[in-house]
Structure formats: C-alpha cells, structure tokens
Design a protein around this motif. Structure first.
Motif, PDB file in Angstrom:
ATOM      1  N   GLY A  78       0.794  -1.224   0.000  1.00 16.49           N
ATOM      2  CA  GLY A  78       0.000   0.000   0.000  1.00 16.49           C
ATOM      3  C   GLY A  78       0.825   1.272   0.000  1.00 16.49           C
ATOM      4  O   GLY A  78       0.318   2.334  -0.383  1.00 16.49           O
ATOM      5  N   ILE A  79       2.109   1.202   0.409  1.00 19.00           N
ATOM      6  CA  ILE A  79       2.944   2.402   0.478  1.00 19.00           C
ATOM      7  C   ILE A  79       3.132   3.055  -0.895  1.00 19.00           C
ATOM      8  O   ILE A  79       2.871   4.253  -1.056  1.00 19.00           O
ATOM      9  N   PRO A  80       3.591   2.318  -1.929  1.00 15.85           N
ATOM     10  CA  PRO A  80       3.710   2.949  -3.256  1.00 15.85           C
ATOM     11  C   PRO A  80       2.380   3.462  -3.793  1.00 15.85           C
ATOM     12  O   PRO A  80       2.328   4.513  -4.442  1.00 15.85           O
ATOM     13  N   LEU A  81       1.297   2.738  -3.496  1.00 13.66           N
ATOM     14  CA  LEU A  81      -0.022   3.182  -3.950  1.00 13.66           C
ATOM     15  C   LEU A  81      -0.414   4.493  -3.281  1.00 13.66           C
ATOM     16  O   LEU A  81      -0.963   5.392  -3.916  1.00 13.66           O
ATOM     17  N   GLY A  82      -0.145   4.594  -1.979  1.00  8.01           N
ATOM     18  CA  GLY A  82      -0.464   5.825  -1.264  1.00  8.01           C
ATOM     19  C   GLY A  82       0.360   7.000  -1.759  1.00  8.01           C
ATOM     20  O   GLY A  82      -0.156   8.112  -1.921  1.00  8.01           O
ATOM     21  N   LEU A  83       1.647   6.773  -2.007  1.00  5.33           N
ATOM     22  CA  LEU A  83       2.510   7.845  -2.522  1.00  5.33           C
ATOM     23  C   LEU A  83       2.048   8.300  -3.898  1.00  5.33           C
ATOM     24  O   LEU A  83       2.018   9.504  -4.194  1.00  5.33           O
ATOM     25  N   ALA A  84       1.690   7.351  -4.756  1.00  2.00           N
ATOM     26  CA  ALA A  84       1.184   7.707  -6.081  1.00  2.00           C
ATOM     27  C   ALA A  84      -0.122   8.493  -5.973  1.00  2.00           C
ATOM     28  O   ALA A  84      -0.377   9.421  -6.747  1.00  2.00           O
ATOM     29  N   GLY A  85      -0.959   8.122  -4.985  1.00  2.00           N
ATOM     30  CA  GLY A  85      -2.210   8.855  -4.782  1.00  2.00           C
ATOM     31  C   GLY A  85      -2.002  10.246  -4.233  1.00  2.00           C
ATOM     32  O   GLY A  85      -2.836  11.134  -4.442  1.00  2.00           O
ATOM     33  N   ALA A  86      -0.892  10.459  -3.513  1.00  2.00           N
ATOM     34  CA  ALA A  86      -0.607  11.788  -2.952  1.00  2.00           C
ATOM     35  C   ALA A  86      -0.011  12.735  -3.986  1.00  2.00           C
ATOM     36  O   ALA A  86      -0.143  13.956  -3.860  1.00  2.00           O
ATOM     37  N   MET A  87       0.646  12.194  -4.993  1.00  2.00           N
ATOM     38  CA  MET A  87       1.363  13.024  -5.951  1.00  2.00           C
ATOM     39  C   MET A  87       0.470  14.020  -6.707  1.00  2.00           C
ATOM     40  O   MET A  87       0.864  15.170  -6.896  1.00  2.00           O
ATOM     41  N   PRO A  88      -0.723  13.655  -7.183  1.00  2.00           N
ATOM     42  CA  PRO A  88      -1.550  14.657  -7.872  1.00  2.00           C
ATOM     43  C   PRO A  88      -1.837  15.890  -7.024  1.00  2.00           C
ATOM     44  O   PRO A  88      -1.853  17.012  -7.539  1.00  2.00           O
ATOM     45  N   MET A  89      -2.073  15.694  -5.706  1.00  2.00           N
ATOM     46  CA  MET A  89      -2.305  16.844  -4.828  1.00  2.00           C
ATOM     47  C   MET A  89      -1.046  17.697  -4.700  1.00  2.00           C
ATOM     48  O   MET A  89      -1.115  18.937  -4.725  1.00  2.00           O
ATOM     49  N   LEU A  90       0.109  17.045  -4.572  1.00  2.00           N
ATOM     50  CA  LEU A  90       1.360  17.787  -4.473  1.00  2.00           C
ATOM     51  C   LEU A  90       1.657  18.535  -5.765  1.00  2.00           C
ATOM     52  O   LEU A  90       2.105  19.690  -5.749  1.00  2.00           O
ATOM     53  N   LEU A  91       1.399  17.889  -6.895  1.00  2.00           N
ATOM     54  CA  LEU A  91       1.653  18.532  -8.182  1.00  2.00           C
ATOM     55  C   LEU A  91       0.692  19.688  -8.421  1.00  2.00           C
ATOM     56  O   LEU A  91       1.053  20.684  -9.057  1.00  2.00           O
ATOM     57  N   GLN A  92      -0.526  19.568  -7.919  1.00  2.10           N
ATOM     58  CA  GLN A  92      -1.510  20.632  -8.123  1.00  2.10           C
ATOM     59  C   GLN A  92      -1.075  21.924  -7.451  1.00  2.10           C
ATOM     60  O   GLN A  92      -1.346  23.021  -7.962  1.00  2.10           O
ATOM     61  N   THR A  93      -0.384  21.834  -6.321  1.00  4.65           N
ATOM     62  CA  THR A  93       0.094  23.049  -5.640  1.00  4.65           C
ATOM     63  C   THR A  93       1.240  23.704  -6.392  1.00  4.65           C
ATOM     64  O   THR A  93       1.600  24.842  -6.088  1.00  4.65           O
ATOM     65  N   ARG A  94       1.808  22.994  -7.358  1.00  2.00           N
ATOM     66  CA  ARG A  94       2.888  23.548  -8.161  1.00  2.00           C
ATOM     67  C   ARG A  94       2.398  24.070  -9.499  1.00  2.00           C
ATOM     68  O   ARG A  94       3.180  24.290 -10.427  1.00  2.00           O
TER      69      ARG A  94
END
Length: 544
Positions: A78-94
């Motif tokens: 679940g760790i890689p899946l969670g990180l991949a799921g977090a990336m769109p939110m992080l990218l949106q702030t950029r």
C-alpha cells in the motif's frame, strides 16, 4: 482499483465464515440428540464427523505468524499506492497543467492491467526457492532500491526550493514502474496467502489484504501529506515555525526503502514456502500458455462481450467528479493536507458500508442495487460542482483559512457520495462472483475486476486531459498582445505581462455537465440490457 476490490473480497470471505460457523454451531448443538439414538459404529462415525467439522473452524492462533506476515506484506504494497495517490495533490500546488495531471494518472493503470502478466507470475518459478518467493523477493528488493535512489532525487524532480517545473514525464515513468512492481507483488502475495494459511483460516487472506493495503495507503498518502506539510507541522506539531514539514520527501522515501530491503531479506531467509509436492503431491503442470488460452476462451463468450461494454463505459458519467473535483478544491485554495485528513473519518464508513450493503446484493439480482444507486451518484456530481463553486465564496478575499462549517459540509457530501459508490461497487462485485465459472474462478474474477478498473481509469485520464481545452479564458490588460491563459502555464505568462486572466467558462463545469448527461443517457442505453444480463442462465457465462 485494486483496494476497493480487495475490500469486497474481505466482505464476501467474512460472510462465508459467518455462515460456516453458524452451521457448525447447529451441528454441535444437535449432536447429543443424535447420539442418544445411535450406538456402536454409527455413534463413532458421528463423533468423527463432528471432530472434522470442528477442525475446519477458523483459528487465528494457529496461523498468527503467517497472518502477521501477510498484513506486513500488504502494508508494504500500500505504500507505493499511497505515494502515487498523494502526488496529484502535491503537483496541483505547483500549478501544473491538467494535461500533465492526465499524463501522471497513467501511473494507476498497472493494477488495471496486471491480468496481462498474472499467468506468468503464477506459472514461472524456481521450485527450490518457492513459487511465490521467486517473484516476491526480487520485486520487493527492486522497490526498496527504487525508493532509495528516488530519495536522493525526488525533491529535484518535484521542483522543490527551485523555480523549475516538476519533471512530469520522468515522475510518471518512475511511479508507473513502482506501481507495476506493487501490482506484481500483489499477484505473488495473493497466491502465497492461499497456501501460507491453513485450510480453515484461508478466509483471513482477503481480510489481511483489506486491512494491510488500507493501512499502507493511509501511511503513504494521508500521513505523508500531513507530516510533509509545513503549515500542518507548524500549526499542530511544533512550537517554533519552520519552512518544511517534520518529514521531508527524501527522508520518507529513504525510510521506506530501508524497510523494504530489511523485510525482504528476513522473509527470504527465514520464511519457508511449501513446495508443490507438499501442497498437491506433485509438481504443478499448468503452463503459461494454458493460462492465456483460458483468458481467450472466456473473452469469446457472447455474454461476456456484452458485459465488457458495460464495464468499460458505465463510469464515464462519474469521470469528472471522481478525478477533477479534489484538484479543483486545491486550486481554489483548500490545503491539500486538510483534504487528505478528511479521509480519516471515512475509514470506518468504508469498512462498514460493504457489510451492510451486501445484505441486499447477496440475492439473484444484485444489479438492481447497482442501477438504483447510479442516478444518485450522478446527482452527486452536480453537488460536487456546487461545492467547487461555493469554495471561492466561502473563503472570501481577506480570509486566510476556511471556516469549520466548510469542512463539515465537504465531509458530509463526501460521506453521501461514498454510499452511492459502495452501493454500485458491492453490487457489481456480487454479480462478478455469481457469474464466474467455478472451473477457473480466480482467472474469471480477475478478468472482470480488471475490466471494471480499466473502465474507470481510461475515462478519468481523458477527463483530466480535457479540462484545460474546455476552459474559455482571456488575458486582459497584458503588455504583450495576443496572450491567452487557457492553462496554468499560459496564465503565468499573462500575469508576468501585467495582465489579468479572466476565466469565462471553467472546463471543469462543462465536463461535469457532459459527464452527468452521458450518465443519464447511458441508463437509457444500457440500463435494460444490464438488468437483463442477470436474468440469463448460468450456462451462458461458462466458457467452452
């Protein structure tokens, strides 16, 4: 797509165990009465039957070590899946383009495509090392090494502390590979769980999958977003303000890379896997070619071809609501870590909802629940549009934070949305279980679940891709004539030229309306056929 499916498996497994345990209790209660009328051989036979039945009762203590190991392996998954799921939110702030978000959404496809290589993982192995360990150990080592290398470059790739834009193509390739490895690990662990646990405890495999993967996703997504946020850390975890969160990108990746390497080493050396001779009395003779031939035979079934069209199209009506709404809230100023924290109260709901809904989908017509829930889920798409529009009004020009009633409202809307989602999800999974050919139940179910996930992934990727193109905007007052601001990069160019980007029509609203209209038309187009499919005899779902 894989987590939701695993939750459904856990519900069905728990139901089977509840029924089994209930039947066994009845037999034990009735036993004295039966024994009173029996003697000699009959009595001994009845006692032996009772002993066998009691031995089949689930007993967690017997496999406590194996259950703990399975939980750990699913947490790691679940760790890689969670990180991949977090990336769109992080990218949106950029301030990246929505087309870039669409490109990054490809990282979620491996779990919708794992059926393509699952037969290879199932049939190609080194018997001395172990059928599942042959794939599990090297795959987890590669994930660990991937994370260690990524820990040194992730901040640079994300454009942290620089003016450079994130490297979307490279990030997409990296996380696609991580999820590909996680999907391969999922195939191996699912298969190993069936032989690692004793016969009476095999039902706990899906429970381990659900709990472990959910916990891993939570740590890789919600915990990571919160602890890596400077605002969250300064407000709740520190007494002195700092410019970074308590956890850094590089530190988080490095920590989990070490965990993967250490765990895999311990499993490789100390956890023995049963051989094929121990399990079946002989080496497995099933080959890779046979696995793919079975898939082809299933796909040739006329009823499956009709059902495939349904699975690949029914999620179009929810594409914009599911893939774009959260990003629009972040764009409107809602902190990403606050949105992530809203997922915490949803965990009990996501666990209990399938249990309750399964009471209404266990009968012969589960798709009735599916079709009844669909209009309500489409209506929630309209509610999401209202919430996004309301966000800019609630905050106001001079307010730094959103009021508490805003988050309460968003939480309630999301909770209602989850009810509609799980009604459809549990219903479609129940139908999958009912029509699957028991001769090849695993392959059949995996195929149907893969098609269901793929039906959501392709339309969500397309929805993200089209947002900027459907947005009508103009750069007003710029010192350089001819500028436009249809995307975030062009909007920045407009601002740099002393212009103001005026959005006349937001593509999100256009897309949301189109999706809802398509969903209504889909109900008229495929609703009757969907309802009719569950009335077909079981023979039409069997491959020849």
């Amino acid at each position: 797509m894989s987590g939701m499916i695993t939750r459904s498996r856990a519900v069905e497994a728990s139901k089977r165990h509840e029924i089994l345990s209930h039947d066994q209790e009845e037999d034990v209660v009735q036993l004295p009465t039966k024994k009173a009328t029996m003697n000699g051989p009959d009595k001994a036979k009845m006692m032996e039957e009772s002993k066998v039945k009691n031995e089949t009762k689930p007993n967690m203590r017997k496999d406590s070590g194996s259950i703990a190991l399975l939980l750990l392996l699913y947490v790691l998954q679940g760790i890689p899946l969670g990180l991949a799921g977090a990336m769109p939110m992080l990218l949106q702030t950029r301030k990246i383009e929505y087309k870039d978000q669409a490109k990054f959404s490809l990282v979620f496809w491996p779990f919708s495509m794992k059926l393509l290589w699952a037969p290879i993982v199932d049939t190609a192995y080194l018997s001395r090392f172990g059928r599942r360990k042959t794939w599990l150990v090297p795959v987890q080592y590669v994930i660990g090494i991937f994370m260690l290398i990524l820990s040194k470059h992730i901040e640079e790739l994300m454009g942290e502390n620089t003016e450079t834009a994130p490297s979307i193509t490279l990030l997409t390739a990296i996380f696609f590979c991580l999820n590909f490895l996680a999907a391969t690990q999922d195939i191996a662990v699912d298969g190993w769980a069936l032989t690692m646990l004793s016969r009476e405890n095999v039902g706990y495999a899906s429970t381990c999958n659900t709990v472990g993967q959910t916990a891993g996703f939570f740590m890789g997504n919600v915990v990571f977003l919160a602890l890596s946020s400077a605002d969250f850390s300064n407000r709740y975890l520190r007494t002195e303000t700092q410019s970074t969160g308590v956890v850094t990108f590089s530190g988080f990746f490095y920590f989990w890379g070490i965990v993967f390497l250490v765990t895999t080493t311990l499993v490789g050396f100390f956890k023995r896997e049963k051989s094929e001779q121990e399990l079946h009395g002989e080496e497995s003779v099933e080959g890779i070619v046979d696995g793919y031939k079975t898939l082809v035979k299933i796909l040739r079934c006329p009823s499956i071809l009709k059902f495939m069209v349904i699975l690949l199209t029914f999620k179009i009506g929810f594409a914009a609501a599911d893939s774009v709404t959260g990003l629009k809230l972040i764009e409107a100023g809602v902190p990403k870590e606050n949105l992530a924290l809203l997922a915490i109260p949803m965990v009990p709901i996501q666990i209990l909802l399938p249990v309750y809904i399964s009471r209404y989908t266990a009968g012969p017509r589960p798709l009735d629940v599916f079709l009844k829930a669909m209009p309500y889920r489409l209506f929630m798409g309209v509610i999401f549009m209202v919430c996004v529009w309301w966000t800019s009004i609630v905050r106001g020009p001079n307010q730094e934070f959103f009021p508490i009633y805003f988050y309460v409202t968003i939480l309630l809307v999301y909770a209602v949305h989850q009810v509609t989602v799980y009604c459809m999800f549990v219903a479609i999974m129940a139908f999958h279980a009912r029509i699957s050919d028991p001769r090849v139940g695993g392959t059949y179910l995996t195929l149907l679940n893969t098609l269901t996930n793929l039906g959501g992934n392709w339309c969500q990727t397309l929805a993200l891709w089209l947002v900027d193109g459907l947005t009508w905007s103009s750069c007003v007052g710029a010192s350089i004539p001819g500028l436009h601001c249809s995307g975030k990069i062009h909007a920045k160019d407009c601002t740099n030229a002393d212009g103001v980007c005026q959005i006349f029509v937001d593509g999100y609203y256009v897309e949301s309306i189109v999706c809802v209209v398509f969903g209504v038309l889909w109900l008229r187009w495929k609703g009757k056929q969907t309802r009719a499919l569950q009335d077909l005899p079981e023979s039409v779902w069997r491959y020849q």
